[in-house]
Design an enzyme around this catalytic site. Structure first.
Site, mmCIF file in Angstrom:
data_model
loop_
_atom_site.group_PDB
_atom_site.id
_atom_site.type_symbol
_atom_site.label_atom_id
_atom_site.label_comp_id
_atom_site.label_asym_id
_atom_site.label_seq_id
_atom_site.Cartn_x
_atom_site.Cartn_y
_atom_site.Cartn_z
ATOM 1 N N ASP A 51 0.836 -1.207 0.000
ATOM 2 C CA ASP A 51 0.000 0.000 0.000
ATOM 3 C C ASP A 51 0.870 1.256 0.000
ATOM 4 O O ASP A 51 2.091 1.182 0.184
ATOM 5 C CB ASP A 51 -0.969 0.004 1.192
ATOM 6 C CG ASP A 51 -0.265 -0.157 2.549
ATOM 7 O OD1 ASP A 51 0.979 -0.170 2.593
ATOM 8 O OD2 ASP A 51 -0.969 -0.272 3.560
ATOM 9 N N ASN B 62 -7.797 0.709 13.628
ATOM 10 C CA ASN B 62 -9.225 0.532 13.329
ATOM 11 C C ASN B 62 -9.501 -0.821 12.665
ATOM 12 O O ASN B 62 -10.577 -1.047 12.133
ATOM 13 C CB ASN B 62 -9.703 1.665 12.412
ATOM 14 C CG ASN B 62 -8.921 1.703 11.103
ATOM 15 O OD1 ASN B 62 -8.057 0.855 10.876
ATOM 16 N ND2 ASN B 62 -9.220 2.653 10.247
ATOM 17 N N HIS C 247 -7.813 -1.979 10.024
ATOM 18 C CA HIS C 247 -7.514 -2.030 8.599
ATOM 19 C C HIS C 247 -6.334 -2.955 8.303
ATOM 20 O O HIS C 247 -5.474 -3.227 9.135
ATOM 21 C CB HIS C 247 -7.339 -0.634 7.980
ATOM 22 C CG HIS C 247 -6.051 0.068 8.263
ATOM 23 N ND1 HIS C 247 -5.919 1.432 8.149
ATOM 24 C CD2 HIS C 247 -4.825 -0.382 8.636
ATOM 25 C CE1 HIS C 247 -4.685 1.770 8.437
ATOM 26 N NE2 HIS C 247 -3.991 0.684 8.737
ATOM 27 N N GLU D 213 -9.712 -0.017 4.501
ATOM 28 C CA GLU D 213 -10.320 0.595 5.685
ATOM 29 C C GLU D 213 -11.638 -0.103 6.034
ATOM 30 O O GLU D 213 -12.198 -0.826 5.188
ATOM 31 C CB GLU D 213 -10.589 2.084 5.408
ATOM 32 C CG GLU D 213 -9.328 2.919 5.213
ATOM 33 C CD GLU D 213 -8.627 3.253 6.526
ATOM 34 O OE1 GLU D 213 -8.580 2.405 7.432
ATOM 35 O OE2 GLU D 213 -8.104 4.375 6.634
HETATM 36 C C1 GLP Z 1 -0.576 1.353 8.302
HETATM 37 C C2 GLP Z 1 -0.441 0.599 6.967
HETATM 38 C C3 GLP Z 1 -0.591 -0.895 7.135
HETATM 39 C C4 GLP Z 1 0.044 -1.298 8.451
HETATM 40 C C5 GLP Z 1 -0.839 -0.760 9.562
HETATM 41 C C6 GLP Z 1 -0.260 -0.935 10.945
HETATM 42 O O1 GLP Z 1 -1.286 2.527 8.145
HETATM 43 N N1 GLP Z 1 -1.379 1.059 5.975
HETATM 44 O O2 GLP Z 1 -0.045 -1.558 6.046
HETATM 45 O O3 GLP Z 1 0.141 -2.685 8.559
HETATM 46 O O4 GLP Z 1 -1.197 0.596 9.332
HETATM 47 O O5 GLP Z 1 0.822 -0.098 11.128
HETATM 48 P P1 GLP Z 1 1.781 -0.137 12.407
HETATM 49 O O6 GLP Z 1 2.552 -1.378 12.301
HETATM 50 O O7 GLP Z 1 2.622 1.095 12.282
HETATM 51 O O8 GLP Z 1 0.878 -0.126 13.584
#
Ligand code: GLP
Length: 240
Positions: A67, A136, A138, A143
């Site tokens: 992403d 949340n 995702h 989302e």
């Molecule tokens: C981000 C990314 C995801 C990631 C998630 C958790 O916004 N879009 O690909 O896995 O949120 O991120 P983190 O590991 O920093 O909590």
């Protein structure tokens, strides 16, 4: 679904890296897809270290970027491409031709999505995906509420994601859209690992793994994945 709980983030990083290295050693030339975000950083560094010890050849597989934030590119601290390049692709010396990225600066998002779908299809689909969970629920930028559409698409980022994003950029940035491999496509990955750490994620971990399977909690959809391993530290697993 298999659930593995370890003591802390460091142990988790090493264990996930070992699992991924084993997969790569057994499946050269497969396509892998890794989340950026904070959770996998130690694991990615561990993979690079394992390669320096000749325990894995990270250039034997193909990479698809999960992403990206629309409007951000490699110059932007906190963009997914910047994180992956600095922490993993660069230090691991992965040849550019092995990697397919989303370009968050290209206004032709449709073209970006079709190009990623082509790349995935050309490499036989996703062999292994390493996913994280947003606060949340995702997955990638799928989302809450994202319907089961095939392929890749852009998504309006919800308020939780926008406020959490400050931790990557070090300041407020006006990000409103993400581009992502869709969850339907990720569900087709032959192996999936969900890596989660920290007490703050405990409630969403509980909702994702023990709650109803619903698009309102995208991670819950992966309860139905055919080969999912959830790897957590104790804190993230504390409400299970
Ligand atoms: C981000 C990314 C995801 C990631 C998630 C958790 O916004 N879009 O690909 O896995 O949120 O991120 P983190 O590991 O920093 O909590």
């Amino acid at each position: 679904m298999k659930i593995i709980i370890v003591e802390n983030h460091n142990e988790l990083s090493v264990l996930v890296a070992q699992k991924i290295a084993t997969y790569i050693n057994h499946n050269p030339n497969t396509l892998v897809c890794f989340a950026a975000g904070d959770t996998p950083l130690g694991m990615l560094r561990e993979l690079v270290t394992m390669q320096s010890r000749k325990e894995v050849d990270l250039s034997s597989v193909w990479y698809a970027q999960l992403d990206e934030w629309i409007g951000l590119g490699i110059e932007d601290i906190g963009s997914c491409v910047r994180v992956m390049t600095d922490v993993f692709f660069g230090p691991a010396n992965i040849p550019k031709e092995r990697i397919h990225l989303f370009d968050g600066l290209d206004p032709d998002t449709n073209g970006q999505c079709r190009a990623m779908e082509k790349w995935i299809a050309a490499h036989g689909g996703i062999g292994l995906t390493l996913l994280g969970i947003g606060m949340n629920g995702h997955i990638g930028f799928n989302e809450p509420g994202t319907p089961d559409r095939e392929g890749c698409f852009t998504v309006s980022l919800d308020d939780t994601t926008k406020s959490v994003s400050v931790k990557y950029f070090g300041a407020e940035r006006s990000v409103s859209t993400g581009i992502t491999i869709g969850w339907y496509e990720l569900m087709q990955a032959r192996t999936a690992i969900l890596m989660v750490c920290g007490e703050a994620k405990a409630p969403i971990v509980k909702a994702s793994l023990k709650g109803e399977v619903t698009v309102d909690v995208p991670a819950s959809l992966f309860q139905n994945h055919s080969s999912l391993t959830v790897m957590l530290d104790k804190a993230a697993a504390s409400l299970l």
